[in-house]
Design a protein around this motif. Structure first.
Motif, PDB file in Angstrom:
ATOM      1  N   LEU A 263       1.805  -8.727  -0.737  1.00 50.41           N
ATOM      2  CA  LEU A 263       2.952  -8.918  -1.618  1.00 50.41           C
ATOM      3  C   LEU A 263       3.285  -7.626  -2.362  1.00 50.41           C
ATOM      4  O   LEU A 263       4.458  -7.249  -2.487  1.00 50.41           O
ATOM      5  CB  LEU A 263       2.662 -10.052  -2.604  1.00 50.41           C
ATOM      6  N   PHE A 264       2.272  -6.930  -2.851  1.00 56.37           N
ATOM      7  CA  PHE A 264       2.517  -5.646  -3.514  1.00 56.37           C
ATOM      8  C   PHE A 264       3.146  -4.647  -2.542  1.00 56.37           C
ATOM      9  O   PHE A 264       4.046  -3.879  -2.909  1.00 56.37           O
ATOM     10  CB  PHE A 264       1.211  -5.078  -4.074  1.00 56.37           C
ATOM     11  N   LEU A 265       2.679  -4.643  -1.291  1.00 56.70           N
ATOM     12  CA  LEU A 265       3.273  -3.750  -0.299  1.00 56.70           C
ATOM     13  C   LEU A 265       4.745  -4.086  -0.070  1.00 56.70           C
ATOM     14  O   LEU A 265       5.591  -3.190   0.032  1.00 56.70           O
ATOM     15  CB  LEU A 265       2.507  -3.850   1.020  1.00 56.70           C
ATOM     16  N   ALA A 266       5.052  -5.380   0.018  1.00 55.82           N
ATOM     17  CA  ALA A 266       6.440  -5.797   0.227  1.00 55.82           C
ATOM     18  C   ALA A 266       7.326  -5.385  -0.943  1.00 55.82           C
ATOM     19  O   ALA A 266       8.524  -5.137  -0.772  1.00 55.82           O
ATOM     20  CB  ALA A 266       6.505  -7.307   0.429  1.00 55.82           C
ATOM     21  N   MET A 267       6.722  -5.287  -2.139  1.00 62.02           N
ATOM     22  CA  MET A 267       7.465  -4.897  -3.334  1.00 62.02           C
ATOM     23  C   MET A 267       7.472  -3.385  -3.531  1.00 62.02           C
ATOM     24  O   MET A 267       8.072  -2.887  -4.485  1.00 62.02           O
ATOM     25  CB  MET A 267       6.850  -5.586  -4.556  1.00 62.02           C
ATOM     26  N   GLY A 268       6.782  -2.657  -2.636  1.00 68.76           N
ATOM     27  CA  GLY A 268       6.744  -1.204  -2.735  1.00 68.76           C
ATOM     28  C   GLY A 268       5.808  -0.679  -3.806  1.00 68.76           C
ATOM     29  O   GLY A 268       5.943   0.468  -4.244  1.00 68.76           O
ATOM     30  N   SER A 300      -5.541  -1.347   5.309  1.00 74.23           N
ATOM     31  CA  SER A 300      -6.054  -0.041   4.885  1.00 74.23           C
ATOM     32  C   SER A 300      -5.171   1.076   5.419  1.00 74.23           C
ATOM     33  O   SER A 300      -4.891   2.060   4.720  1.00 74.23           O
ATOM     34  CB  SER A 300      -7.495   0.152   5.376  1.00 74.23           C
ATOM     35  N   ALA A 301      -4.713   0.923   6.660  1.00 79.92           N
ATOM     36  CA  ALA A 301      -3.824   1.926   7.246  1.00 79.92           C
ATOM     37  C   ALA A 301      -2.492   1.961   6.510  1.00 79.92           C
ATOM     38  O   ALA A 301      -1.919   3.038   6.285  1.00 79.92           O
ATOM     39  CB  ALA A 301      -3.609   1.625   8.724  1.00 79.92           C
ATOM     40  N   GLN A 302      -1.998   0.808   6.109  1.00 78.01           N
ATOM     41  CA  GLN A 302      -0.705   0.756   5.428  1.00 78.01           C
ATOM     42  C   GLN A 302      -0.770   1.344   4.023  1.00 78.01           C
ATOM     43  O   GLN A 302       0.141   2.067   3.609  1.00 78.01           O
ATOM     44  CB  GLN A 302      -0.204  -0.687   5.372  1.00 78.01           C
ATOM     45  N   VAL A 303      -1.828   1.056   3.283  1.00 76.15           N
ATOM     46  CA  VAL A 303      -1.900   1.589   1.916  1.00 76.15           C
ATOM     47  C   VAL A 303      -2.227   3.075   1.923  1.00 76.15           C
ATOM     48  O   VAL A 303      -2.048   3.760   0.907  1.00 76.15           O
ATOM     49  CB  VAL A 303      -2.941   0.832   1.066  1.00 76.15           C
ATOM     50  N   SER A 304      -2.685   3.590   3.063  1.00 77.35           N
ATOM     51  CA  SER A 304      -2.985   5.018   3.171  1.00 77.35           C
ATOM     52  C   SER A 304      -1.761   5.821   3.580  1.00 77.35           C
ATOM     53  O   SER A 304      -1.796   7.051   3.589  1.00 77.35           O
ATOM     54  CB  SER A 304      -4.102   5.252   4.195  1.00 77.35           C
ATOM     55  N   THR A 305      -0.674   5.120   3.928  1.00 75.51           N
ATOM     56  CA  THR A 305       0.553   5.778   4.379  1.00 75.51           C
ATOM     57  C   THR A 305       1.685   5.425   3.434  1.00 75.51           C
ATOM     58  O   THR A 305       2.242   4.322   3.512  1.00 75.51           O
ATOM     59  CB  THR A 305       0.916   5.320   5.809  1.00 75.51           C
ATOM     60  N   PRO A 306       2.039   6.311   2.504  1.00 76.09           N
ATOM     61  CA  PRO A 306       3.085   6.001   1.519  1.00 76.09           C
ATOM     62  C   PRO A 306       4.379   5.493   2.132  1.00 76.09           C
ATOM     63  O   PRO A 306       5.047   4.626   1.571  1.00 76.09           O
ATOM     64  CB  PRO A 306       3.292   7.341   0.806  1.00 76.09           C
ATOM     65  N   SER A 307       4.756   6.000   3.311  1.00 78.30           N
ATOM     66  CA  SER A 307       6.021   5.582   3.917  1.00 78.30           C
ATOM     67  C   SER A 307       6.001   4.130   4.345  1.00 78.30           C
ATOM     68  O   SER A 307       7.046   3.530   4.594  1.00 78.30           O
ATOM     69  CB  SER A 307       6.332   6.457   5.133  1.00 78.30           C
TER      70      SER A 307
END
Length: 321
Positions: A263-268, A300-307
């Motif tokens: 959810l945090f990822l979806a919210m940026g 882990s891969a997603q939170v390591s890649t700001p984009s």
């Protein structure tokens, strides 16, 4: 069609019910089960002994202690084999398989499920519902949602008039998760997922076992996230975390943390996503909950890649019901 009113409870349900209704935690509610093992007469009755060991297996699955759950599950399978009762043996095979799934041993779990579902059902087919639901949980892990619909299709016709809120809630949760998984290819399935998960949530709440609604809340939060309803997602996750923490069901706490990360990822919000992922990783390492290893690696891969912070991570894992 036969009624489910006299169907025996699924393993671990009475311990969960005791915890939910007495406002105690699951570790406290399990004490009578452990006490039963000290009764020397128990082991003279394989049917009762198998039930107790099977219940302990499922309770320790919920507690997030999968290796210990496997030990109890293996004892339950051995004892149930001696009873000569097909549904009893099938149910304990499924309980052991559930524990193996949490350990990341899916291939072994599937072998036990296939054995469990192959046993003759006769007139006792209704007693196999727990087995079928547990097997469908594995199928969803493997992305085989269409097989879930086929597998559970025979139950749907009489679902609303069955009389068992608990088993019906579990059925609705499984079907809701199947629609959620299918939404990756068919976005319109999200509406059906929300409908089934919401009904499962209400049925489990009526049953009076609040800890069992945690998976429904976590899955429904994923639906809200995918629909962009972040406030509703947070509401469900806050309740799920409150219930799972109070009940001591660490298995569900991991899934809540993973969904909060998504959810945090979806919210940026990358920093908050990393924090939630760290909490999930800590629980995973402590408990040997290897079922979520792949999800942990992907996040882990997603939170390591700001984009990637603003890219919605998809449905995510489907919590155990």
């Amino acid at each position: 069609m036969p009624s489910m009113r006299n169907s025996p409870p699924w393993p671990g349900s009475f311990a969960c019910s005791r915890a939910g209704r007495s406002r105690t935690s699951l570790p406290e509610a399990v004490e009578p089960l452990l006490g039963a093992l000290d009764n020397p007469r128990l082991h003279d009755h394989p049917h009762q002994a198998a039930y107790v060991f099977g219940a302990l297996c499922m309770v320790y699955v919920f507690l997030g202690e999968p290796e210990r759950a496997v030990q109890y599950g293996e004892r339950a399978v051995g004892l149930s084999r001696k009873t000569g009762v097909a549904w009893q043996h099938s149910r304990q095979l499924a309980s052991l398989a559930c524990a193996l799934i949490q350990c990341g041993r899916s291939a072994e779990a599937e072998a036990f499920f296939l054995h469990a579902t192959s046993l003759p059902r006769g007139e006792d087919w209704l007693k196999f519902l727990f087995v079928d639901l547990a097997y469908c949980d594995l199928l969803l892990d493997q992305g085989r949602s269409q097989e879930v619909f086929r597998w559970l299709g025979s139950y749907v016709d009489w679902a609303r008039s069955s009389g068992s809120w608990q088993l019906m809630g579990m059925l609705q949760l499984c079907l809701g998760n199947a629609h959620l998984r299918r939404s990756a290819e068919a976005p319109e399935a999200l509406g059906l997922a929300l409908e089934f998960l919401s009904e499962g949530f209400l049925l489990m709440r009526k049953q009076g076992t609040p800890m069992l609604i945690t998976p429904a809340l976590t899955s429904r939060a994923a639906v809200h996230r995918l629909r962009g309803s972040f406030e509703l997602a947070w509401r469900d996750l806050d309740e799920a975390l409150f219930i799972s923490t109070g009940a001591g069901t660490r298995l569900f706490q991991v899934d809540v943390c993973l969904e909060r990360c998504r959810l945090f990822l979806a919210m940026g919000k990358l920093a908050q996503a990393r924090s939630e992922l760290g909490a999930a990783r800590k629980l995973l390492l402590q408990r040997g909950y290897h079922r979520r290893d792949r999800d942990l690696a992907e996040l882990s891969a997603q939170v390591s890649t700001p984009s990637m912070a603003s890219v919605d991570p998809g449905p995510g894992p489907l919590p155990r019901g």
